[in-house]
Design an enzyme around this catalytic site. Structure first.
Site, short mmCIF file in Angstrom:
data_model
loop_
_atom_site.label_atom_id
_atom_site.label_comp_id
_atom_site.label_asym_id
_atom_site.label_seq_id
_atom_site.Cartn_x
_atom_site.Cartn_y
_atom_site.Cartn_z
N GLY A 244 1.02 -1.22 -0.09
CA GLY A 244 0.17 -0.12 0.12
C GLY A 244 0.89 1.34 -0.04
N GLY A 471 1.86 -6.61 4.08
CA GLY A 471 3.18 -7.30 3.65
C GLY A 471 4.15 -7.08 4.60
N THR A 472 3.90 -6.39 5.90
CA THR A 472 4.77 -6.02 6.80
C THR A 472 5.15 -6.93 7.73
OG1 THR A 472 3.12 -4.87 7.97
CG2 THR A 472 4.38 -3.45 6.69
N ALA A 514 2.65 -2.11 14.37
CA ALA A 514 3.12 -3.40 15.12
C ALA A 514 3.12 -2.85 16.55
CB ALA A 514 4.48 -3.66 14.54
N ARG A 617 12.25 -1.83 20.95
CA ARG A 617 12.74 -3.50 21.01
C ARG A 617 12.06 -3.81 19.41
NH1 ARG A 617 11.58 -7.61 25.01
NH2 ARG A 617 10.37 -5.86 25.98
N LEU A 619 10.47 -6.31 17.27
CA LEU A 619 9.71 -7.70 17.51
C LEU A 619 10.15 -8.65 16.35
CD1 LEU A 619 6.54 -5.48 17.60
CD2 LEU A 619 7.87 -6.34 19.54
N LYS A 690 9.17 0.82 18.78
CA LYS A 690 8.81 1.84 18.06
C LYS A 690 8.73 1.54 16.51
CE LYS A 690 12.37 4.61 19.88
NZ LYS A 690 12.92 5.67 20.23
N GLY A 691 8.17 2.38 15.75
CA GLY A 691 8.12 2.18 14.21
C GLY A 691 9.24 1.90 13.71
N GLU A 694 8.81 2.93 8.40
CA GLU A 694 9.42 3.91 7.44
C GLU A 694 10.56 4.66 7.60
OE1 GLU A 694 5.25 6.07 6.45
OE2 GLU A 694 5.35 5.42 8.56
#
Length: 733
Positions: A244, A471-472, A514, A617, A619, A690-691, A694
């Protein structure tokens, strides 16, 4: 999330599944064709819909000659609902309807009709032939910095305008300054799966739409508002999505068109965009013109930072590309200005594309930092380290965690930065070789999300949520969290995602998926752990869950036996809170690139890249690495390849397929190296993550661009960097 969470149960579970590079649990279904995407659902009596786009860039629809095609073989009908059809895709997370009303044309390709057929081929043939009469109007089809700018914009992830101190005076007084403008073009997300919707109504007036959408919870509300029905009457199912990158955050025109047509016909309607329509009518990353002003003392410490961005959008839309979003906090400096303006054009809607803001904003900032380092005569990494802020320089709050310094220093050692030579000094035959670096930063956020966990008597568990996987790796990561928390093997966890019949979730976008959905699963599983401890008549701290067994006080029983024959269920919900206000939360990293530039042909080859990241962390090592590899590939594309070209006579996108819109292919991407720094963020969420989705693109293009300069001594400020911009300046011998 009002308080820090210094202790996470994930640090004390004994299976240790979270953090491992577990292979995707949905992988076998995908490679065997069993994973069903939006366009692949099989239903009886389906009609095929093909969208029809406007053939002008500005004006009005006068008439559509439906009768001219209705008699063609296999054609069922042509639906034109000028008021209900949506003009543009919706932005992500919004719950109101997108802009509706398509009789007044605002850009080339705007969807004005849907042709329905018993077969896709029949509908496509009729769509191509459908006669439409227009009243052509005068539009703005070219971007110009001389055009009037709209700076009165609502907040969009970041304030449109902000200032601190007096940047003009600081620039005048600074002994070393840079004042340059970088431009970036429009880009397309170019996801593998085209936008698709299969719509069907039941006898009670309820709509089920199988769609390729990243945020089903808010998307269902958008769709309901567009159709004028109650939100409770709309269900969106989006179990698998073929990418996406922001283009599927909000509903797109095919969703409403399919739903309207299905209701009109009284039978299911499937509408799948052609690749050209994906380019024409979904969403683009805005082009930008970014003026960068940096002022520093002779010691290299910044006293002035200015980042002024002009982007573009339709006259009716307020979204702006927040290119300065990381400039607010990446480097110290007391005099600051970050601003965003819009030029109004009759082009396709601009909106969020992977790392909106940072992806192009860090091109300008990080290249300008390199230009300043050159003027100062100091190493680019040293300049960045000199300007490491002790706290958020604007909000004056501490950083929740910040690994930028470690990423730069450890990355430099791993990459061999000490061997970097002055610009234009290293040559191997016909190739000029150079190295570049850039910082990476991406703000971290937590979004309200829920997940329901049910532990069954047979010792299996089901996790359900409207959360998606684009897809992540959501299926895999959430499985790992649930398995660790419940002490079950991975194959005993069943994931049910992407359905608004499940508890709501923020979905996939903004790099929050996530951590937000994962925290919801964590909290639900934590409640079940407490219930299991009560069933064993022990304190939870005494309970060990491992390999399907509950162990406490020298007693071990199958976990399922504690359910007493009925599922134990719990719903976990996480939401942002005071921690987001009290701390600056972001993921950080550093990109290193080495390129070769051929002096004869001007060809640019990325020879190697390294990305070093700190994102709390990790994951899943494998899925996180894949996300960073994808982001770095995006960066190569932004630096060297990607550019949407608009016809200045009509605003039409000229290169509207994957043959002519150039994205990196295998030959363009070297072996990329990714390193994750050990980090936990107790202020971000209870799982300390954390993210990551991107931050891999943030700064990547800047590192490549800086490497091109180091190789050639040629500074290109108009992206992408193509050979025609280098060749006139390359050595002739």
């Amino acid at each position: 999330m009002d308080k820090p969470q210094p202790v996470s149960r994930l640090d004390t579970t004994v299976q240790g599944l979270v953090g491992l590079g577990v292979e995707r649990v949905d992988g076998p279904a995908k490679v065997s064709g069993q994973a069903i995407y939006a366009a692949e659902y099989r239903v009886d009596d389906v009609a095929y819909g093909v969208l029809v786009g406007a053939g002008i860039g500005k004006g009005k629809v006068v008439s559509v000659d439906v009768d001219a095609v209705k008699g063609l073989p296999g054609v069922i009908d042509v639906v034109t609902d000028y008021d209900t059809f949506i003009r543009v895709s919706q932005q992500g997370g919004e719950t109101e309807a997108p802009t509706q009303g398509v009789k007044d044309i605002e850009y080339f390709g705007e969807i004005v009709a849907i042709v329905l057929g018993d077969t896709y081929e029949a509908a496509r043939d009729a769509a191509i032939r459908l006669p439409i009469e227009y009243d052509t109007g005068a539009g703005v089809f070219a971007f110009s910095m001389d055009a009037e700018r709209d700076g009165d914009l609502p907040e969009n992830n970041t304030p449109a305008q902000s200032a601190q101190g007096d940047i003009d005076a600081a620039m005048d007084a600074a002994p070393v300054t840079v004042d340059v403008t970088y431009t970036t073009p429009s880009q397309n997300s170019a996801a593998m799966e085209p936008h698709a919707s299969l719509a069907m109504w039941d006898g009670d007036g309820a709509l089920t739409l199988y769609g390729a959408y990243q945020m089903p919870t808010s998307d269902a509300q958008q769709l309901a508002k567009s159709l004028g029905v109650a939100a409770s009457k709309v269900r969106i199912v989006s179990r698998f999505i073929g990418g996406g990158f922001g283009s599927k955050l909000g509903i797109a025109p095919e969703s409403v068109a399919a739903a309207v047509a299905a209701k009109r016909l009284g039978r299911p309607v499937k509408a799948v965009m052609m690749r050209q329509q994906v380019f024409d009518v979904t969403v683009r990353r805005s082009n930008t013109s970014q003026r960068m002003r940096l002022g520093a003392g002779t010691d290299g410490r910044l006293v002035a930072i200015g980042h002024e961005t002009t982007a573009s959008n339709l006259d009716t839309e307020d979204y702006f590309e927040p290119a300065g979003i990381s400039t607010h906090f990446l480097y110290a400096g007391e005099n600051r200005k970050v601003s965003h303006d819009l030029v109004r054009v009759n082009w396709l809607l601009s909106g969020s594309m992977r790392a909106p803001g940072e992806a192009v904003g860090l091109i300008a900032l990080e290249c300008a930092m390199d230009e300043l380092a050159e003027k100062l005569g100091i190493d680019p990494i040293e300049l960045r380290l000199l300007n490491e802020p002790a706290e958020d320089p604007e909000k004056k709050v501490p950083f929740s965690s910040r690994s930028l310094k470690a990423a730069l220093t450890q990355g430099a050692e791993r990459f061999g930065w000490s061997k970097r030579q002055p610009a234009g000094a290293r040559r191997e035959g016909d190739w000029l070789i150079g190295m570049g670096v850039a910082s990476a930063a991406r703000a971290n956020t937590l979004m309200k999300s829920s997940a329901k966990v049910a532990l069954h008597p047979d010792g299996t568990a089901t996790v359900s949520s409207a959360m998606t996987d684009i897809g992540t790796g959501s299926y895999t990561i959430l499985t790992q969290i649930a398995a660790d928390m419940l002490g079950l093997p991975l194959d005993r966890i069943r994931m049910e995602l992407g359905d608004t019949n499940h508890v709501p979730a923020a979905g996939s976008g903004g790099s929050w998926g996530a951590a937000s959905a994962g925290s919801a699963v964590y909290l639900a599983a934590q409640t079940i752990r407490q219930k299991l401890a009560k069933a064993m008549d022990v304190d939870e701290e005494e309970l060990t869950l491992k390999d399907g067994q509950a162990i406490a006080r020298n007693r071990s029983v199958p976990i399922g036996s504690l359910t007493e024959g009925e599922p134990i269920e719990a719903t976990g919900t996480i939401d942002k809170g005071k921690q987001e206000e009290l701390f600056n939360q972001a993921s950080y990293g550093a990109h290193f690139a080495e390129v070769g530039v051929n002096v004869v042909t001007g060809e640019i080859r990325v020879r190697r890249m390294l990305g070093v990241f700190g994102a709390g962390r990790i994951l899943n090592q494998q899925t996180a690495r894949s996300q960073c590899l994808g982001g770095m590939t995006f960066g190569i594309g932004a630096a060297l390849h990607e550019e949407l070209i608009h016809d200045e006579r009509t605003g039409k996108i000229v290169n509207r397929d994957l043959a002519e819109y150039h994205i990196p292919v295998n030959a363009d991407v070297p072996d990329l190296d990714v390193v994750f720094l050990p980090e936990r963020d107790i202020h971000a969420n209870p799982i300390h993550a954390k993210g990551i989705g991107e931050v891999g693109i943030c700064g990547a293009a800047g590192a490549v661009a800086n490497a091109v300069y180091n190789a050639t001594g040629i500074r290109v400020r108009d992206f992408p960097i193509t050979l025609d911009k280098l060749m006139p300046h390359l050595p002739q011998e």
